[in-house]
Design an enzyme around this catalytic site. Structure first.
Site, mmCIF file in Angstrom:
data_model
loop_
_atom_site.group_PDB
_atom_site.id
_atom_site.type_symbol
_atom_site.label_atom_id
_atom_site.label_comp_id
_atom_site.label_asym_id
_atom_site.label_seq_id
_atom_site.Cartn_x
_atom_site.Cartn_y
_atom_site.Cartn_z
ATOM 1 N N HIS A 18 0.860 -1.184 0.000
ATOM 2 C CA HIS A 18 0.000 0.000 0.000
ATOM 3 C C HIS A 18 0.900 1.239 0.000
ATOM 4 O O HIS A 18 2.127 1.119 -0.068
ATOM 5 C CB HIS A 18 -0.998 -0.029 1.158
ATOM 6 N N HIS B 111 4.094 1.481 2.249
ATOM 7 C CA HIS B 111 5.312 0.816 1.761
ATOM 8 C C HIS B 111 5.940 1.642 0.634
ATOM 9 O O HIS B 111 7.156 1.770 0.529
ATOM 10 C CB HIS B 111 4.988 -0.592 1.241
ATOM 11 N N CYS C 218 3.293 -11.533 19.410
ATOM 12 C CA CYS C 218 2.287 -10.985 18.475
ATOM 13 C C CYS C 218 2.679 -11.422 17.074
ATOM 14 O O CYS C 218 3.742 -11.022 16.576
ATOM 15 C CB CYS C 218 2.213 -9.462 18.555
ATOM 16 N N CYS D 197 3.048 -8.590 14.401
ATOM 17 C CA CYS D 197 4.315 -7.850 14.587
ATOM 18 C C CYS D 197 5.503 -8.780 14.442
ATOM 19 O O CYS D 197 6.624 -8.320 14.310
ATOM 20 C CB CYS D 197 4.448 -7.263 15.989
ATOM 21 N N CYS E 205 -1.946 -6.497 21.652
ATOM 22 C CA CYS E 205 -0.758 -5.801 21.135
ATOM 23 C C CYS E 205 -1.178 -4.361 20.878
ATOM 24 O O CYS E 205 -2.260 -4.100 20.341
ATOM 25 C CB CYS E 205 -0.313 -6.477 19.850
ATOM 26 N N HIS F 140 -1.450 -3.630 16.854
ATOM 27 C CA HIS F 140 -2.503 -4.284 16.065
ATOM 28 C C HIS F 140 -3.835 -4.406 16.794
ATOM 29 O O HIS F 140 -4.830 -4.777 16.186
ATOM 30 C CB HIS F 140 -2.021 -5.659 15.593
ATOM 31 N N LYS G 157 -3.399 4.676 11.238
ATOM 32 C CA LYS G 157 -2.462 3.863 10.472
ATOM 33 C C LYS G 157 -3.282 2.963 9.536
ATOM 34 O O LYS G 157 -4.353 2.495 9.914
ATOM 35 C CB LYS G 157 -1.636 3.009 11.438
ATOM 36 N N LYS H 32 -5.619 -3.602 7.462
ATOM 37 C CA LYS H 32 -6.657 -4.396 6.819
ATOM 38 C C LYS H 32 -7.976 -4.235 7.540
ATOM 39 O O LYS H 32 -9.017 -4.107 6.913
ATOM 40 C CB LYS H 32 -6.252 -5.868 6.907
HETATM 41 N N1 MSP Z 1 9.320 -7.361 7.302
HETATM 42 C C1 MSP Z 1 9.493 -6.313 8.240
HETATM 43 C C2 MSP Z 1 10.748 -5.517 7.949
HETATM 44 C C3 MSP Z 1 12.010 -6.303 7.941
HETATM 45 S S1 MSP Z 1 13.372 -5.306 7.527
HETATM 46 C C4 MSP Z 1 14.713 -6.224 7.843
HETATM 47 C C5 MSP Z 1 8.308 -5.389 8.183
HETATM 48 N N2 MSP Z 1 7.603 -5.406 7.050
HETATM 49 S S2 MSP Z 1 6.313 -4.496 6.729
HETATM 50 O O1 MSP Z 1 5.780 -4.999 5.499
HETATM 51 O O2 MSP Z 1 5.449 -4.450 7.845
HETATM 52 O O3 MSP Z 1 6.895 -3.081 6.422
HETATM 53 C C6 MSP Z 1 7.087 -2.117 7.422
HETATM 54 C C7 MSP Z 1 7.645 -0.880 6.788
HETATM 55 O O4 MSP Z 1 6.798 -0.453 5.712
HETATM 56 C C8 MSP Z 1 7.730 0.325 7.705
HETATM 57 O O5 MSP Z 1 8.865 0.309 8.519
HETATM 58 C C9 MSP Z 1 7.742 1.436 6.689
HETATM 59 O O6 MSP Z 1 8.994 1.519 6.091
HETATM 60 C C10 MSP Z 1 6.726 0.957 5.673
HETATM 61 N N3 MSP Z 1 5.380 1.320 6.050
HETATM 62 C C11 MSP Z 1 4.300 0.488 6.128
HETATM 63 N N4 MSP Z 1 3.213 1.211 6.461
HETATM 64 C C12 MSP Z 1 3.542 2.491 6.608
HETATM 65 C C13 MSP Z 1 2.839 3.657 6.906
HETATM 66 N N5 MSP Z 1 1.542 3.675 7.128
HETATM 67 N N6 MSP Z 1 3.539 4.792 6.956
HETATM 68 C C14 MSP Z 1 4.884 4.850 6.715
HETATM 69 N N7 MSP Z 1 5.561 3.771 6.439
HETATM 70 C C15 MSP Z 1 4.931 2.577 6.383
HETATM 71 O O7 MSP Z 1 8.092 -4.641 9.111
#
Ligand code: MSP
Length: 515
Positions: free
Chosen positions: A18, A21, A126, A129, A150, A153, A301, A304
């Site tokens: 989304h 990311h 969790c 997480c 958590c 979440h 935030k 889903k």
């Molecule tokens: N798989 C782990 C990361 C491992 S790195 C060695 C993870 N993945 S995640 O799919 O949950 O991605 C988290 C990251 O996605 C956040 O740290 C950020 O970089 C980005 N973001 C996901 N949602 C976000 C927002 N709503 N706002 C800003 N960044 C966001 O954690």
């Protein structure tokens, strides 16, 4: 030549990407593109985090094997990044053999160095997480359930009781504090550095690095029936991709001068666990960790359960790729949380792209057609815009170096506004053709040249098109594209050669109406 290694977190493949990311990935992309402009050798890494319970459960719910589910969603990430013109040099998947080999070698090293022991883990976990929690990390269930929730979440955590292998994190509290002290800039911004320091000072407990009740993971080489805890697998991707276990020279060329980008949700893993793991393996901690806030939708935030996830493709349909890129690079300061709204995005697009930059380009081309037979004149060496351009270039250079794309773009747009004002003040459209008109138009074309280069890490096709329209793509002695200009040398005032054809064309950024 300097080297610049930039990474994004590797994203979980439980679901499709989304805009949250996309936000981190675009920032990394723009930084990579900027560093290529200034002549650095760049390595830009992104990828997907594919093991663990979160992905295994999502796969099960979708009626797929974890491998099939991972494949499908890793493809969706790749497609999203293709759509957004993300210029990564490598896309790593944690299910690849290179990652499996490296995780085993890296963890074996920590084990051999005496920092791993066996024990029993009893506590909360969790799955969304993929994190272990203590009672005081959790919140009470407002609906009266016995299991705490958590905080992120808002879902009940699970009780784990397993024979596990532990990493002696507690032994690294002092080395971590020393590292923070001698590297005050390692974690940015300051508030996030303090948060990490607070976690370390609050006391570090040893962490379980293996799971025996999980199958979807990388086997622990010294303990049959165990796989590595997914975070201990994931973080290692950053060294896998630069040859930790396959090409020591390459690894040493790139490590540790890395810039890791991440959001605050995963600060503990990156700013506490990761440097400690590296120390335990006998390697240097990362040079820089840039922690940004959340992109919120309607103040929340994206998740889903809130059904407020927006995909990049939905917005690209309305704003185009460059409109999308501009919004997420310019829209919120890199650091604090920022609220995203569609209406705000329309306003930003119309103001900065359609009205300011788009209008400057269209206006200049129209007047050049009328007063100069469509041939762009050279700029005035003594233009009042020259010192402003020099200031803007210097400021943009500084802000990109500080990992602040929004400020770098803000500085760039100051030059656009100044050029529009210069035109308004001189009104070349009202004057007779001649040297005075030529000078004003030449100045505006020179600004467009400089802006095309400075904005090229954010706006890809539109700056290429602007370059072509102001006659530079085929001009003798000129780079074919703004991204081929060498910065800052190539941005000295007076680089627009003049005597080249200028074309108007359709609006670069058609105006949008909200709704
Ligand atoms: N798989 C782990 C990361 C491992 S790195 C060695 C993870 N993945 S995640 O799919 O949950 O991605 C988290 C990251 O996605 C956040 O740290 C950020 O970089 C980005 N973001 C996901 N949602 C976000 C927002 N709503 N706002 C800003 N960044 C966001 O954690």
């Amino acid at each position: 030549m300097s080297r610049y290694y930039v990474t994004t977190p590797i994203y979980y493949v439980n679901d499709a990407p989304h805009i949250g990311h996309a936000y981190t990935t675009l920032t990394a992309d723009a930084l990579a593109r900027w560093h290529r402009l200034i002549g650095d050798e760049v390595f830009f890494l992104t990828g997907t985090d594919e093991h663990g319970q979160k992905v295994a459960r999502a796969a099960e719910a979708a009626g797929r094997t974890p491998a099939e589910h991972a494949e499908l969603n890793a493809d969706r990430y790749r497609q999203a990044w293709d759509l957004l013109q993300i210029s990564f040099d490598d896309f790593i998947r944690t299910t690849e053999p290179r990652q499996i080999d490296t995780v085993q070698a890296f963890m074996q090293r920590i084990h051999d160095n005496g920092h791993i022991y066996s024990g029993t883990y009893e506590g909360w976990y969790c799955v969304p997480c993929e994190a272990y929690y203590n009672d005081d990390d959790l919140v009470e269930d407002p609906s009266g359930g016995d299991t705490p929730l958590c905080e992120i979440h808002r879902k009940p955590v699970e009780w784990l009781s397993e024979e596990n292998w532990f990493f002696r994190l507690s032994a690294f509290a002092q080395p971590l504090l020393d590292w923070y002290e001698t590297n005050p800039d390692a974690v940015q911004p300051e508030g996030k550095r303090n948060e990490a320091l607070g976690l370390i000072r609050g006391g570090l407990q040893d962490i379980s690095v293996s799971r025996s009740a999980v199958e979807w993971g990388i086997p622990v080489p010294w303990a049959e029936g165990h796989v590595f805890y997914v975070w201990y697998d994931a973080l290692i991707n950053y060294v896998t991709a630069i040859g930790y276990n396959s090409d020591r020279q390459r690894f040493e060329d790139w490590w540790p001068s890395v810039n890791h980008l991440l959001a605050k949700d995963i600060l503990r893993f990156h700013c506490v666990y990761w440097p400690a793991m590296l120390m335990a393996a006998g390697e240097a901690p990362p040079r820089q960790l840039n922690v940004h806030g959340y992109l919120l939708v309607g103040g929340e935030k994206m998740s889903k359960t809130s059904l407020n996830q927006i995909t990049p493709a939905e917005l690209v349909e309305d704003f185009g790729v460059d409109g999308f890129r501009y919004q997420f690079l310019r829209g919120q300061p890199f650091g604090p949380d920022g609220d995203f709204s569609y209406e705000g995005m329309v306003v930003r697009y119309n103001t900065d792209l359609a009205n300011n930059l788009g209008n400057l380009a269209a206006r200049v081309a129209t007047v050049v057609a009328k007063k100069c037979d469509g041939v762009g004149p050279a700029p005035d060496p003594d233009s009042p815009l020259a010192p402003i351009a020099a200031e803007v270039v210097a400021e943009a250079v500084r802000e990109w170096a500080e990992t602040s794309p929004p400020k770098a773009l803000e500085a760039t747009w100051r030059l656009v506004r100044e050029a529009n004002a210069h035109l308004e003040n001189n009104e070349p459209w009202k004057a007779e053709p001649g040297p005075a008109v030529d000078r004003v138009l030449g100045d505006a074309l020179e600004v467009l040249r400089i802006v095309a280069v400075l904005a090229s890490p954010a706006l890809i096709d539109s700056t290429d098109e602007l370059w072509r329209r102001i006659g530079l793509a085929d001009a003798d002695g000129q780079p074919d594209r703004p991204s081929d200009v060498s910065v800052p040398d190539g941005l000295a005032w007076g680089g627009y050669p003049g005597d080249v054809p200028v074309e108007k064309g359709t609006p670069l950024f058609p105006r949008l109406t909200a709704g």
